[in-house]
Scaffold this motif. Structure first.
Motif: not given
Length: 240
Positions: A36-40, A69-76
């Motif tokens: 997990x990246x950032x547990x999410x 973190x905010x640049x990872x918001x579209x990676x599910x």
């Protein structure tokens, strides 16, 4: 003498148990399929890497340190495996998922390609900030014109219309990669693009600069692409 042998036997037994435990832990680590990246953001391994030079813990740590973190918001989700649909590519971003080949030779290669796809993942969300005022497009087209002049002078001819089109073209891509060749292109365009692949299209120009920026080559991006550099620094500090 008997006491000495008993101590040696106990020591050997303990050593065997430790070796067995270490072997088990190594095998379990090698067989682990979920991170997990950032547990999410799950990173799921469909097929194990063909190289022993990829360290998943190091990869996860580098992504978490380097990318806000905010640049990872579209990676599910991130999928790793042998995906025929990649068709020779190392990675691709599709509908919230990053697909990456299990044939990456090293952790750094994997990091490069995943960061590149993270760049593509933010294009729709930050489209106005990236492309809205056409400044990035103008910077890119200016470089394309200089590229044409350089390649023409070296005898590498290709229709001007391809240089003026900012969208991806397989024909132009193959001209650069096969007819010219990236080693030659790198030598001819030193200081024009952060790397030759950035000449392929406007979107690849952005993603290539993003990749270099987050791999620590900020000075290179600033020197070669000042407009792109300014966009990236604003994106880096912006959050929703």
């Amino acid at each position: 003498m008997i006491l000495k042998r008993t101590r040696n036997q106990k020591k050997n037994h303990l050593t065997m148990k430790m070796n067995s435990l270490l072997s088990y832990m190594k095998k379990a680590s090698e067989q682990r399929r979920e991170y997990y990246i950032h547990t999410s953001i799950p990173v799921l391994i469909k097929d194990f890497f063909t190289s022993d030079e990829v360290n998943m813990e190091e990869f996860i740590n580098e992504i978490e340190i380097r990318i806000p973190n905010h640049l990872l918001q579209n990676v599910e989700v991130v999928y790793i495996g042998d995906f025929p649909d990649l068709a020779g590519r190392n990675a691709a971003y599709v509908d919230g998922a990053i697909y990456i080949t299990n044939k990456e030779p090293t952790t750094h290669d994997m990091l490069e390609n995943v960061i590149h796809e993270i760049a593509h993942s933010i294009e729709s969300h930050y489209g106005i900030e990236i492309y809205g005022d056409d400044e990035l497009q103008n910077e890119f087209l200016g470089k394309r014109k200089r590229l044409k002049s350089i390649l023409d002078s070296e005898g590498y001819k290709f229709p001007e219309s391809y240089y003026l089109d900012t969208k991806y073209s397989k024909d132009f891509d193959e001209f650069l990669s096969d007819s010219v060749g990236y080693p030659v292109l790198l030598n001819l365009t030193m200081g024009l693009f952060a790397s030759p692949y950035g000449a392929t299209s406007l979107k690849e120009y952005f993603a290539n600069g993003f990749e270099k920026f987050y791999l620590g080559e900020t000075r290179l991006v600033k020197a070669t692409s000042p407009v792109l550099y300014n966009i990236l620094t604003k994106l880096h500090t912006e959050s929703d």
